[in-house]
Design a protein around this motif. Structure first.
Motif, PDB file in Angstrom:
ATOM      1  N   SER A  52     -25.996 -64.250  12.698  1.00 54.50           N
ATOM      2  CA  SER A  52     -25.417 -63.856  11.405  1.00 54.50           C
ATOM      3  C   SER A  52     -24.793 -65.055  10.712  1.00 54.50           C
ATOM      4  O   SER A  52     -24.891 -65.199   9.490  1.00 54.50           O
ATOM      5  CB  SER A  52     -24.362 -62.769  11.613  1.00 54.50           C
ATOM      6  OG  SER A  52     -24.964 -61.599  12.093  1.00 54.50           O
ATOM      7  N   GLN A  97     -26.053 -56.544   7.633  1.00 55.34           N
ATOM      8  CA  GLN A  97     -26.105 -55.899   8.939  1.00 55.34           C
ATOM      9  C   GLN A  97     -25.768 -54.407   8.855  1.00 55.34           C
ATOM     10  O   GLN A  97     -26.341 -53.608   9.549  1.00 55.34           O
ATOM     11  CB  GLN A  97     -25.143 -56.618   9.894  1.00 55.34           C
ATOM     12  CG  GLN A  97     -25.464 -56.389  11.351  1.00 55.34           C
ATOM     13  CD  GLN A  97     -24.861 -57.456  12.255  1.00 55.34           C
ATOM     14  OE1 GLN A  97     -24.244 -58.421  11.797  1.00 55.34           O
ATOM     15  NE2 GLN A  97     -25.056 -57.301  13.556  1.00 55.34           N
ATOM     16  N   ASP A 173     -30.203 -59.081   7.866  1.00 55.06           N
ATOM     17  CA  ASP A 173     -29.476 -59.161   9.136  1.00 55.06           C
ATOM     18  C   ASP A 173     -29.616 -57.834   9.865  1.00 55.06           C
ATOM     19  O   ASP A 173     -29.048 -56.827   9.443  1.00 55.06           O
ATOM     20  CB  ASP A 173     -28.000 -59.486   8.850  1.00 55.06           C
ATOM     21  CG  ASP A 173     -27.289 -60.007  10.090  1.00 55.06           C
ATOM     22  OD1 ASP A 173     -27.863 -59.894  11.195  1.00 55.06           O
ATOM     23  OD2 ASP A 173     -26.166 -60.529   9.942  1.00 55.06           O
TER      24      ASP A 173
END
Ligand SMILES: Nc1ncnc2c1ncn2[C@@H]1O[C@H](COP(=O)(O)OP(=O)(O)OP(=O)(O)O)[C@@H](O)[C@H]1O
Ligand SMILES: [Mg+2]
Lengths: 246, 399
Positions: A52, A97, A173
């Motif tokens: 990340s 994410q 992500d």
């Protein structure tokens, strides 16, 4: 494009240190990476390996502690913060994410967000957002709030938001991290389709199965590029590009 | 969708906080506006008061421990057992250097009289002189005038030696109206007219001709006070007072303007208090807005991270927060204006202890709106800067 490198992304010896009161964490310890135009690249590695962080550095969100990030011949950390925001708007689509949809905005409005600061008519913006939602296969349900959508649908909204401004590069992500296998595969299919349309995609993923759907996978461990697949990849992007089936 | 759409949606989502913001702004604006409006009206009133009285001077015999207050406040506790002014004193007044600044010299006798068992205050003077000095007095009733007809100008009224004029409340208290007879110290007088109500000291008085009163009281050639009118705005009042004092060492010479100035001083103190109060209220409401806006930003840390990541500039975040402030300041300012004017209209007369009619003052609407806008923007600036300063990556980790 004469005089230009053929790679879209050129990362040289990037390090990133997180400094907190008690400790310092080297999330990236010298990453060098070239990404070609039209590539679909997977970034893999264990939890905490720095995936990340790398993606954020590439996306102009976290200045590296050292090293250079060049995207489309632009040294993005030489830009002012405001210009870097403009760069993100024009060059990048983020899929975060956790999708990171805004809960009180409808699917359509979430997709319109990157267009808010552009001086277009509201109607044009709505049309663009509608098109993006069509492309991710969410033509209906566009007026629903995120919590009224399934997780897979939310993911599609997030992807639609990332592509709505026609950026050359998508940074995703863990887009399949919270999806079941079937839905995850649908999303990978979608990325493949977008990649076939010419978008360069960098995708962080845990899932080794995804490896078979990308043009290249890079493995990160302890903040370094450990190995890559195919192993013999050299950044001769002009050649590589024809090989990836654009 | 524009930046303002995001601002508006956020406000809509937080109805209570938005309502609080609007309310705070309204309170702030209303307070400032009410104080300002009341002060302004008082100031105007005071200006009128000064104009009306011109630069009158009152001469009274000096008496130990006695304040003769005429022309400003009540006369209830005046003690009259003291030296009198005489015709010689009038001649002396006539001789002063600044005589040319003096318009009218009106000697009077003021005394308690007995009206069939009741005590009343009798004021006597050259009535035509007196009433031309006090043009705001008018007749309510008059003998020989049938209801509905317009009465004579008070200044032209010929008061016969046995005639009296009654103040409005005196007439009511005594139960007398125009044309009826009245016993003053056992002597019969006829009510020649009743003055219209003024709300002032005139309402309680009985007016009679000077000569008649001197005869009635057994004080021929004597006066209990002399009122002098110098109807010019730039008269050297201090000079006149000094000269009068010099020729009348046994008397007290008071410029009525002084009492007006005293009133102004009181008003200035009120004003200072009002402005301090406004300042405190503004500070408190500002703090409330500051807090609420800051909570908006804190709560939206992640959202702001998303916006920054997808290409919103810092200036766009500033814009969103300031637009939110602007949006609440419009209804806040409007409500504050309305409430402020209403409060000043309702509470103004009570607070100022004046008979004032506080006007609606439409021209204050724009400044009120501006005040709301400035207050909202200033109080939101820290929140806006905080939003703009959020690092997108840090903000995204916020979950
Ligand atoms: N803001 C931060 N402050 C301090 N340390 C951090 C910060 N962000 C990340 N780290 C640390 O840096 C390292 C790399 O984090 P990063 O989030 O890049 O890992 P990751 O590979 O994405 O992990 P995951 O697969 O779990 O998402 C970890 O050790 C993490 O604890
Ligand atoms: Mg991660």
């Amino acid at each position: 494009m004469p005089q230009m490198s053929h790679s879209l992304i050129n990362v040289e010896n990037v390090t990133k240190k997180y400094q907190s009161a008690e400790e310092e964490v080297w999330a990236l310890r010298g990453v060098s990476l070239d990404v070609c135009r039209g590539e679909f690249l997977a970034i893999m590695g264990h939890s905490g390996s720095g995936k990340s962080t790398l993606l954020s550095v590439l996306g102009g969100l976290i200045p590296p502690s050292s090293g250079v990030v060049i995207i489309d011949d632009l040294d993005i950390y030489a830009l002012s913060a405001e210009r870097r925001a403009d760069f993100r708007r024009e060059y990048l689509g983020f899929v975060f994410q956790q999708f990171q949809l805004i809960p009180y905005l409808t699917a359509l409005e979430n997709v319109m967000l990157p267009l808010v600061t552009i001086n277009w008519s509201s109607r044009h913006k709505r049309e663009k957002a509608g098109e993006a939602l069509q492309r991710v296969g969410l033509g209906r349900k566009i007026n629903r709030l995120p919590h009224q959508l399934s997780v897979g649908e939310q993911e599609r909204v997030a992807i639609a938001r990332a592509i709505v401004n026609d950026p050359p590069l998508i940074l995703a992500d863990e887009p399949t991290g919270s999806l079941d296998t079937l839905t995850g595969n649908d999303i990978i299919d979608l990325f493949q389709k977008l990649n076939a349309d010419g978008l360069t995609i960098l995708m962080v993923t845990h899932n080794r199965d995804n490896m078979h759907h990308v043009s290249r996978a890079v493995f990160i461990q302890d903040g370094r590029v450990e190995t890559q697949e195919p192993k013999a990849f050299a950044a001769a992007c002009g050649l590589q590009k024809s090989g990836t089936g654009k | 969708m524009k930046t303002w759409t995001i601002a508006l949606k956020n406000l809509k989502r937080h109805k209570w906080k938005t309502a609080f913001l609007i309310f705070s702004l309204a309170v702030g604006v209303a307070t400032v506006l009410a104080v300002y409006n009341i002060m302004q009206t008082m100031q105007l009133e005071l200006g009128d008061y000064l104009d009306e009285f011109g630069a009158n001077i009152v001469i009274t015999p000096r008496a130990e421990g006695v304040e003769l207050n005429y022309g400003d406040t009540h006369m209830g506790q005046v003690i009259f057992e003291m030296e009198n002014l005489t015709v010689t004193d009038l001649e002396r007044i006539d001789d002063i250097e600044e005589r040319r600044s003096i318009n009218i010299i009106s000697p009077k006798i003021i005394a308690d009289v007995d009206v069939v068992g009741q005590k009343a205050l009798l004021v006597s003077m050259d009535t035509r002189l007196e009433f031309s000095m006090k043009p705001w007095l008018s007749l309510h009733q008059e003998t020989g005038i049938i209801a509905g007809e317009t009465g004579k100008d008070l200044a032209l009224l010929e008061l016969p030696p046995n005639g009296v004029l009654l103040g409005f409340s005196a007439a009511r208290a005594l139960g007398k109206s125009a044309g009826e007879l009245l016993q003053l110290n056992g002597k019969a007088f006829q009510v020649a007219g009743v003055l219209a109500e003024t709300g002032g000291e005139e309402d309680g008085l009985i007016f009679a001709d000077l000569g008649a009163a001197q005869a009635l009281l057994g004080r021929p050639g004597e006066f209990s006070m002399v009122e002098i009118s110098a109807y010019c705005n730039f008269c050297p009042i201090e000079e006149i007072v000094a000269q009068l004092q010099e020729v009348l060492p046994g008397s007290q010479v008071t410029a009525l303007r002084q009492s007006a100035l005293l009133r102004k001083e009181t008003m200035d103190r009120y004003a200072a208090f009002g402005y301090i109060l406004s300042g405190i209220v503004l500070l408190v409401t500002g703090l409330g807005i500051f807090n609420t806006m800051l909570s908006f930003v804190r709560e939206r840390t992640r959202e702001i991270g998303i916006l920054r990541a997808i290409g919103f500039r810092r200036s766009h975040l500033l814009q969103i927060i300031f637009l939110e402030a602007l949006f609440v300041s419009i209804p806040g300012g409007a409500a504050g204006y309305t409430a402020g004017i209403l409060i000043s209209r309702l509470a103004g007369p009570f607070l100022a202890q004046m008979q004032l009619q506080v006007p609606w003052r439409l021209e204050l609407a724009l400044p009120a709106m501006l005040l709301a806008v400035v207050l909202a923007l200033v109080s939101s600036s820290v929140a806006a800067l905080k939003a703009a300063a959020l690092e997108p990556a840090e903000a995204l980790r916020f979950y």
